[in-house]
Design an enzyme around this catalytic site. Structure first.
Site, PDB file in Angstrom:
ATOM      1  N   GLY A  12      -6.832  -1.206 -12.263  1.00  0.00           N
ATOM      2  CA  GLY A  12      -6.480  -0.264 -13.345  1.00  0.00           C
ATOM      3  C   GLY A  12      -5.057   0.259 -13.190  1.00  0.00           C
ATOM      4  N   SER A  40     -13.792  -7.892 -12.213  1.00  0.00           N
ATOM      5  CA  SER A  40     -12.466  -8.200 -11.646  1.00  0.00           C
ATOM      6  C   SER A  40     -12.559  -8.875 -10.286  1.00  0.00           C
ATOM      7  CB  SER A  40     -11.664  -6.899 -11.503  1.00  0.00           C
ATOM      8  OG  SER A  40     -11.507  -6.302 -12.768  1.00  0.00           O
ATOM      9  N   CYS A 134      -4.479  15.165 -14.449  1.00  0.00           N
ATOM     10  CA  CYS A 134      -3.025  14.958 -14.536  1.00  0.00           C
ATOM     11  C   CYS A 134      -2.326  16.130 -15.225  1.00  0.00           C
ATOM     12  CB  CYS A 134      -2.716  13.662 -15.266  1.00  0.00           C
ATOM     13  SG  CYS A 134      -3.696  13.407 -16.736  1.00  0.00           S
ATOM     14  N   LYS A 218     -10.589  21.581 -18.571  1.00  0.00           N
ATOM     15  CA  LYS A 218     -10.180  21.183 -17.202  1.00  0.00           C
ATOM     16  C   LYS A 218      -8.990  22.038 -16.774  1.00  0.00           C
ATOM     17  CE  LYS A 218     -11.628  16.314 -17.488  1.00  0.00           C
ATOM     18  NZ  LYS A 218     -11.163  14.917 -17.695  1.00  0.00           N
ATOM     19  N   ARG A 240      -2.814  14.271 -28.005  1.00  0.00           N
ATOM     20  CA  ARG A 240      -2.415  12.913 -27.609  1.00  0.00           C
ATOM     21  C   ARG A 240      -1.229  12.501 -28.482  1.00  0.00           C
ATOM     22  NH1 ARG A 240      -3.945  10.803 -23.069  1.00  0.00           N
ATOM     23  NH2 ARG A 240      -6.185  10.671 -23.446  1.00  0.00           N
ATOM     24  N   HIS A 247       3.398  12.843 -19.454  1.00  0.00           N
ATOM     25  CA  HIS A 247       2.939  13.986 -20.255  1.00  0.00           C
ATOM     26  C   HIS A 247       4.062  15.022 -20.382  1.00  0.00           C
ATOM     27  CE1 HIS A 247      -1.045  12.439 -20.172  1.00  0.00           C
ATOM     28  NE2 HIS A 247      -1.599  13.199 -19.239  1.00  0.00           N
ATOM     29  N   GLN A 322       2.392  10.729 -15.769  1.00  0.00           N
ATOM     30  CA  GLN A 322       0.937  10.931 -15.680  1.00  0.00           C
ATOM     31  C   GLN A 322       0.295  10.017 -14.644  1.00  0.00           C
ATOM     32  OE1 GLN A 322      -1.571   8.527 -16.928  1.00  0.00           O
ATOM     33  NE2 GLN A 322      -3.219   9.881 -16.240  1.00  0.00           N
TER      34      GLN A 322
HETATM   35  C1  2RA Z   1      -5.923  12.016 -20.178  1.00  0.00           C
HETATM   36  N1  2RA Z   1      -5.975  13.513 -18.267  1.00  0.00           N
HETATM   37  O1  2RA Z   1      -4.702  12.104 -20.182  1.00  0.00           O
HETATM   38  C2  2RA Z   1      -6.759  12.589 -19.055  1.00  0.00           C
HETATM   39  C3  2RA Z   1      -7.397  11.538 -18.225  1.00  0.00           C
HETATM   40  N2  2RA Z   1      -6.492  10.898 -17.371  1.00  0.00           N
HETATM   41  O2  2RA Z   1      -6.547  11.473 -21.090  1.00  0.00           O
END
Ligand code: 2RA
Length: 339
Positions: A12, A40, A134, A218, A240, A247, A322
């Site tokens: 990954g 894998s 993250c 979180k 997103r 990020h 990230q």
């Molecule tokens: C995200 N922190 O960015 C979450 C999972 N890695 O979607």
């Protein structure tokens, strides 16, 4: 000679970054087990001039393993993490499975190393240490040095989260969609079920009964655990955005003690793992591209919060990679503390 290391989820995005970071930091491993799902298993890979065959993850994968770096999702961590601990491994888990479990250290080495006191290699006893989410790591790398000086009483965070947080497939789909849209074709929407290119949307994590999504809660809960302070008030909105692997986060802080922006800037300039990019003349502030593939978190837009009385409020803008500091680097730094 050094510890034997297992990398779980090695194929990954974070698994691959574990290897990059182990290499970059010359981690003194004695051996490495490359572990992944049945799908894998059998793949060949070369790392540091040696050829490896990816093995299927089983409970026996941890016999004789000193440190197991996990990044294969919460269900794999739940299924194999404790089995690895039973075998005497020290697990550094990048999933959310155990982060909020009492007694499980949730660690950012520059922020709360004391949380993993007493956990060391060679004691024959296994342990599990959780890597924070993250967006939590990136935010707290900048907020904590200020918190230590003037005690944050309230933190408001808006995140602009990269595709990498949803895995390598999401990064590939972002690129594919961008091409498709530019070519006037309908975008392929398999990962997020909606167009991502030239768009942004509320983070894809499930929505909870309080209207927040899991990603936002979180940040709320992990901040309180890492700061060991259940009184700090945190709220977050996670978005997103069509960015590949770093990020960005807007952070508003309210303090118990006065903290002026000049002092805050000096504190951040001296903070480990942080670089200040805050040039108002050139309008040069942190960007995701500028921090991508780098270790440090960048902070800028440091300014007094004009909505607060006196010097008890600050606004910041923070960017961090990230996959690296947000996941793999932080986990390897935890592993280094075990040596
Ligand atoms: C995200 N922190 O960015 C979450 C999972 N890695 O979607």
């Amino acid at each position: 000679d050094g510890p034997s290391v297992a990398v779980v989820g090695v194929t990954g995005a974070v698994g691959q970054e574990f290897l990059s970071v182990l290499f970059d930091r010359n981690f003194p491993y004695r051996s490495i087990n490359m572990l992944a799902s049945k799908r894998s298993a059998g793949k060949e890979m070369t790392f540091e001039g040696r050829r490896y065959v990816v093995e299927e993850l089983t409970e026996d994968s941890f016999n004789g393993v000193d440190i197991a770096l996990f990044s294969a999702g919460g269900s794999i961590s739940k299924q194999f993490g404790l089995a690895a601990v039973e075998k005497g491994s020290i697990v550094v888990d990048n999933s959310s499975a155990f982060r909020m479990v009492d007694g499980v250290p949730l660690v950012i080495p520059e922020v709360n190393p004391e949380a993993m006191e007493g956990i060391k290699l060679g004691k024959g006893k296994g342990a599990l240490i959780a890597n924070p989410n993250c967006s939590t790591i990136i935010c707290l790398m900048a907020a904590t040095p200020l918190h230590r000086r003037a005690k944050v009483t309230r933190m408001v965070v808006s995140t602009y989260q990269a595709a990498s947080g949803a895995g390598a497939a999401a990064m590939e789909e972002l690129e594919q969609q961008t091409r498709e849209v530019l070519e006037g074709k309908p975008p392929t929407c398999k990962i997020f079920k909606q167009q991502y290119a030239f768009n942004l949307f509320s983070h894809n994590a499930p929505i909870l009964s309080n209207g927040y999504n899991e990603e936002e809660m979180k940040l709320v809960k992990e901040t309180r655990k890492i700061w060991n302070d259940d009184s700090v008030r945190v709220t977050a909105t996670c978005i997103r955005v069509p960015v590949m692997r770093a990020h960005a986060e807007s952070v508003n802080l309210q303090f118990e003690q006065p903290l002026d922006e000049g002092t805050a800037r000096e504190i951040l300039k001296n903070a480990p793992g942080v670089v200040v990019i805050d040039d108002r003349t050139l309008n040069h502030f942190p960007t995701p591209l500028e921090v991508s593939n780098k270790d440090n978190v960048a902070v800028g837009r440091i300014r007094r919060d004009v909505s607060q009385d006196g010097e008890k409020g600050l606004d910041l803008f923070v960017c961090g990679d990230q996959i690296r500091k947000g996941a793999a680097l932080n986990a390897v730094q935890i592993a280094e503390m075990l040596l």
